[in-house]
Design an enzyme around this catalytic site. Structure first.
Site, mmCIF file in Angstrom:
data_model
loop_
_atom_site.group_PDB
_atom_site.id
_atom_site.type_symbol
_atom_site.label_atom_id
_atom_site.label_comp_id
_atom_site.label_asym_id
_atom_site.label_seq_id
_atom_site.Cartn_x
_atom_site.Cartn_y
_atom_site.Cartn_z
ATOM 1 C CE LYS A 81 -4.739 0.721 0.173
ATOM 2 N NZ LYS A 81 -5.534 0.119 -0.299
ATOM 3 N N GLY A 182 -21.367 5.799 4.496
ATOM 4 C CA GLY A 182 -20.526 5.985 3.127
ATOM 5 C C GLY A 182 -21.248 5.898 1.989
ATOM 6 N N GLY A 184 -19.879 6.788 -1.420
ATOM 7 C CA GLY A 184 -18.892 7.233 -2.424
ATOM 8 C C GLY A 184 -19.071 6.188 -3.474
ATOM 9 C CB VAL A 186 -17.029 1.386 -2.493
ATOM 10 C CG1 VAL A 186 -17.497 -0.332 -1.892
ATOM 11 C CG2 VAL A 186 -15.880 1.040 -3.192
#
Length: 353
Positions: A81, A182, A184, A186
């Site tokens: 990452k 959330g 967004g 996804v």
């Protein structure tokens, strides 16, 4: 200053590299947790951290999660990452992105990067001008690649359906109350898929305009971001940032299932046991949210081999996510070990640890 390898989230990472480029203003950290199965694959996050230590903690946890995610998805990739430390204004310049691409290229293929929070498909295209060790690039119709968000959303959607069937004994999502944190790329995708099945959705997002527009479009309710985790529901689906499940928040959950796409949902390792003690079925995040990396990985290897990857193969692999979850839940029920620990042990075996 405390050495990073003494931090609690350091897990025998193979490489943790600070990248600085004064000319462009780039400050980034690249962490490779494991390359046991192949090159370390994982996205780049562009985020403003209140303190540098938070960025280090994020990249250590996220890279370890990618090792586990890629292993559990059956991919020939290790886990890595990167985080780019944005300023308060989240200033992003072509020079900064180019400098980051150079840093990825300097690793010689040990790390393959892709899109994550704060990074766009266009950013990945710019990175690809500096290195070939990148995926999630625009592709032709019917081919795997591009924005991994929809593929991640599909895996989560299938995982939620599997959890509802396993815990509640329901084969249909009609009337099932799902609270999504959330909305967004996804979370919004998950909401749209569930709405088509007739689920009753409660949405929350820090972007009030975005969440209300989505709610109006799919016929969902909205609540304030600080109320979503205590909302009575059948499924709580976290799809924003991680480390949200701790002693306090778990005690306040009013649901029998937690299943969502946010990375590192458990604030600490022992919090999975707290969910199990409350009888809450937990879908380990790096298993249920594996759809995006499946797309990214297959796109990358197909390009290396000189051909396109058919989206049919990606979807076939994503369709295997529910059975992986069922295997974990069965083992958890048979052994009395929480589902997160069961998944961790499976993943650790796969990466030779």
């Amino acid at each position: 200053m405390t050495a990073f390898w003494t931090e609690p989230d350091y897990d025998d990472h193979e490489l943790v590299q600070l990248v600085r480029d004064r000319k462009s203003g780039l400050t980034a950290i690249i962490a490779l947790h494991s390359t046991h199965l192949g090159p370390a694959g994982g996205g780049t996050r562009f985020w403003h951290y209140a303190e540098p230590k938070a960025a280090l903690r994020d990249v250590l946890r996220l890279s370890r999660g990618m090792s586990y995610k890629n292993a559990m998805a059956g991919l020939p990739m290790g886990g890595g990452k990167a985080v780019i430390l944005a300023d308060e204004d989240r200033t992003k310049s072509p020079e900064l992105i180019a400098a980051f691409g150079d840093a990825v290229d300097a690793l010689g293929g040990r790390y393959v990067t892709a899109e994550d929070v704060g990074i766009t498909e266009a950013d990945m295209v710019a990175v690809s001008q500096r290195t070939s060790f990148v995926s999630g690039l625009p592709v032709g119709e019917g081919q795997a690649g591009g924005d991994p968000g929809p593929f991640t959303a599909m895996g989560i959607y299938l995982g939620i359906k599997a959890a509802v069937a396993h815990k509640l004994g329901k084969d249909s999502m009609a009337g099932v109350r799902v609270a999504l944190q959330g909305t967004g790329s996804v979370g919004g995708g998950v909401a749209r898929l569930l709405a088509k099945d007739g689920a009753r959705l409660i949405l929350a997002d820090v972007d009030s305009v975005r969440v209300q527009a989505l709610a109006d479009k799919i016929g969902a309710e909205t609540v304030a971001p600080d109320a979503i985790m205590t909302t009575p529901c059948d499924v709580f689906s976290p799809n924003a940032l991680g480390a949200i499940l701790d002693e306090e928040s778990i005690a306040k959950l009013d649901c029998p299932i937690v299943a969502g796409g946010a990375n590192n949902q458990l604030a600490r390792a022992h919090h999975g046991a707290l969910l199990a003690e409350r009888g809450i079925l937990y879908a380990p995040d790096y298993v249920i949210n594996g759809g995006g990396i499946i797309s990214v990985a297959l796109e990358y290897f197909a390009r290396v081999e000189g051909h396109a990857c058919d989206v049919t193969e990606v979807n076939a692999r994503i369709a295997q996510i529910p059975e992986r979850l069922r295997e974990i839940w069965r083992e958890s029920e048979n052994t009395g070990v929480s589902s997160d620990v069961v998944a961790d042990r499976m993943a650790q075996t796969l990466i030779g640890r």
